[in-house]
Each structure stands twice: as C-alpha cells, then as structure tokens.
Design a protein around this motif. Sequence first.
Motif, short mmCIF file in Angstrom:
data_model
loop_
_atom_site.label_atom_id
_atom_site.label_comp_id
_atom_site.label_asym_id
_atom_site.label_seq_id
_atom_site.Cartn_x
_atom_site.Cartn_y
_atom_site.Cartn_z
N ARG A 1 -0.85 12.46 -8.84
CA ARG A 1 0.18 12.02 -7.82
C ARG A 1 0.73 10.82 -7.97
NH1 ARG A 1 -1.06 15.25 -2.44
NH2 ARG A 1 0.36 13.82 -1.59
N LYS A 2 2.06 10.88 -8.23
CA LYS A 2 2.67 9.55 -8.82
C LYS A 2 3.69 9.12 -7.90
CE LYS A 2 1.71 10.39 -13.66
NZ LYS A 2 2.21 10.61 -15.20
N PRO A 3 3.71 8.06 -7.27
CA PRO A 3 4.72 7.80 -6.42
C PRO A 3 6.09 7.72 -7.16
CG PRO A 3 2.93 6.07 -6.18
CD PRO A 3 2.86 6.94 -7.52
N VAL A 4 7.31 8.21 -6.43
CA VAL A 4 8.50 8.29 -7.03
C VAL A 4 9.61 7.87 -5.96
CG1 VAL A 4 8.22 10.06 -8.69
CG2 VAL A 4 8.67 10.73 -6.35
N THR A 5 10.79 7.56 -6.58
CA THR A 5 11.85 7.24 -5.55
C THR A 5 12.55 8.56 -5.37
OG1 THR A 5 13.33 6.39 -7.34
CG2 THR A 5 11.89 4.75 -6.30
N VAL B 1 5.83 14.93 0.74
CA VAL B 1 6.84 13.92 1.32
C VAL B 1 6.07 13.69 2.65
CG1 VAL B 1 9.05 13.71 2.89
CG2 VAL B 1 8.77 15.31 0.67
N GLU B 2 6.04 12.40 2.90
CA GLU B 2 5.15 12.03 4.05
C GLU B 2 6.18 11.05 5.12
OE1 GLU B 2 1.76 8.73 4.41
OE2 GLU B 2 0.89 10.61 3.87
N LEU B 3 6.37 11.43 6.13
CA LEU B 3 6.92 10.78 7.09
C LEU B 3 5.94 10.20 8.21
CD1 LEU B 3 9.89 13.40 7.67
CD2 LEU B 3 9.89 11.68 6.20
N ARG B 4 6.50 9.00 8.71
CA ARG B 4 5.84 8.47 9.58
C ARG B 4 7.00 8.67 11.07
NH1 ARG B 4 3.09 2.60 8.66
NH2 ARG B 4 2.30 3.09 10.79
N ILE C 1 -3.63 5.33 2.04
CA ILE C 1 -3.66 6.64 1.36
C ILE C 1 -4.53 7.80 1.86
CG2 ILE C 1 -5.29 6.30 -0.51
CD1 ILE C 1 -3.53 7.20 -2.36
N ASN C 2 -5.32 7.41 2.53
CA ASN C 2 -6.51 8.32 3.16
C ASN C 2 -7.19 7.44 4.44
OD1 ASN C 2 -7.91 10.69 3.34
ND2 ASN C 2 -7.10 10.84 1.18
N ILE C 3 -7.62 8.26 5.24
CA ILE C 3 -8.28 7.63 6.67
C ILE C 3 -10.03 8.32 6.35
CG2 ILE C 3 -8.50 7.61 8.85
CD1 ILE C 3 -5.72 7.51 8.91
N ILE C 4 -10.94 7.75 6.50
CA ILE C 4 -11.97 8.12 6.66
C ILE C 4 -12.37 8.63 8.25
CG2 ILE C 4 -14.66 7.63 6.68
CD1 ILE C 4 -13.79 5.34 4.64
N GLY C 5 -12.60 9.76 8.44
CA GLY C 5 -12.56 10.47 9.65
C GLY C 5 -13.76 11.16 10.01
N PRO D 1 11.91 4.80 5.47
CA PRO D 1 11.86 5.77 4.50
C PRO D 1 10.69 6.54 4.42
CG PRO D 1 11.81 3.52 3.75
CD PRO D 1 11.92 3.31 5.13
N PRO D 2 10.81 7.80 3.98
CA PRO D 2 9.58 8.44 3.44
C PRO D 2 8.87 7.92 2.30
CG PRO D 2 11.66 9.63 2.70
CD PRO D 2 11.98 8.51 3.36
N THR D 3 7.54 8.47 2.27
CA THR D 3 6.59 8.22 0.98
C THR D 3 6.74 9.43 0.22
OG1 THR D 3 5.08 6.66 2.28
CG2 THR D 3 4.29 7.81 -0.02
N LEU D 4 7.08 9.17 -0.93
CA LEU D 4 7.28 10.48 -1.93
C LEU D 4 6.23 10.43 -3.15
CD1 LEU D 4 11.28 10.24 -2.09
CD2 LEU D 4 9.61 11.77 -0.65
N GLU D 5 5.59 11.47 -3.34
CA GLU D 5 4.66 11.66 -4.62
C GLU D 5 4.94 12.81 -5.26
OE1 GLU D 5 0.65 9.31 -3.33
OE2 GLU D 5 1.07 11.22 -2.34
#
Length: 232
Positions: A147-151, A200-203, A8-12, A187-191
């Motif tokens: 922020r809630k994950p959804v389909t 919408v998060e795409l890899r 969900i996050n990266i320590i940068g 598939p994308p991650t949707l919140e």
Amino acid sequence: MLGIPRLINIIGNIAAPSGQLVGEPGSPGKSQDPENEVDDFPVMWAAEGTTARTLPWQLDPARQPKRYRTEVVLTDQRLLILGVDAAAGLAPADELWQVPRTSVAAIERLAYPQNGPDVRVRFTDGSWTRWKVGDGAKLAASFRGERKPVTEDALTPQQQQRVAELLANPPLSVARSVGRVLPVTEPPTLELLPDGTVAVELRVPLSNGTDQTLTRYLSPSGTDVLPKDPAK
C-alpha cells in the motif's frame, strides 16, 4: 503534538481473547492456536534483553487507566505505540514506545474465526508479539510496501470524480445522540494497492466535536469495491 503522520492502525479490544470481542455474544469459533489465541492474549514471546521485552506496560488492559487506549503507528522509519487518554480531552498522545522500522522483521496478519484477524509482529532478534488491531490486513500490507501513499493527481479520472463525490457527500449515518455529520475539511488519505485499487480514507467531523473515519476502496474505473483479503 508528535511529529508523525496520521495513525495507520489502532490496537483495539486488546483486553479480550482473540476469539471474541468484549461484550460480544456467541461462540468464538475454533481456535487454530489456542495457547496464543485464547489462553493468553495479547501475547509476547521474548527472552531477556530482546525488543519485545521493552513493550510498554500500558498494553496490559488490567493496568490501563479508564478511558485509555493504545494506538500503533507505522511510518517509513519507525514503529511506535502511543497512549491516548480520552479523559484528558484534546491532550496530545504520549509516545510510549518506539523502535526503528529496521528492527521489525515482519508483520503478519493471522486469521482467526469469529473475531477477525490479529497481527504478529516479529522483530529481527527473534522476539515477537501478537495484537488485536483495527485493520490487520492494512498494517501488514503497509509494512510489506503493498500500500503506497499517493496524491490525487495519480488517480484515474474516474477515481478522482468518485473521491470528489465522497468529499461532498460522505456516506456516513450516525445516531442522533452522536450529533450531525459536518462537512469534510481535511483532504483524504489515499493509498494505491497493487491491482490499481485506491483506498480512500476520510475523517468526517461530527457536531459533538469528534470525528469518524470512513474508508472506501475504488477500482480504476471509480466503482466501489471490496478489498482483496491477502490472508485467504
């Protein structure tokens, strides 16, 4: 591989003072809390035996191996820190530390000029730590349940159409030295955000074997929008 959902996050840039990125020129701006933003960063305030005292030594950039990074993961049950050795190729991440989510009292986004926000993680025993993360607003909002994950079937028809367009032709440009953008296969991650906006998060895979994350925010009408900043 660890049995956990996508990061969900990266320590940068955790080695840098909060006010300025590593190698970034220019003034860091005015610090609101110099003791914990510039003089000593990253920060941990913890008495003996408290949760923050158990944080892994790999968070100390002076002790990290070369090409090593730490990543923070928030699930519905746990808060974890993973260690990733880029020199090891496709080796799985190591779990360095974890606590139950019930041990975390709050995750607060803290704004600071020039270098963007940090987050402060407060534990229920009163100890706390402050980190630079990739998207502090996202981490804090996810912890608060905003922020809630959804389909995809929960999206409006206009949002579904825009997601399909993003999958078919992700708006990502990369340098020729990095490689070519390849078709998206995951598939994308949707919140879902409180105002109906969908993140919408795409890899997006690249021909050099790596991938880049592309994030877009879509209003209920399917138009691209900027996320609202809850810290302002």
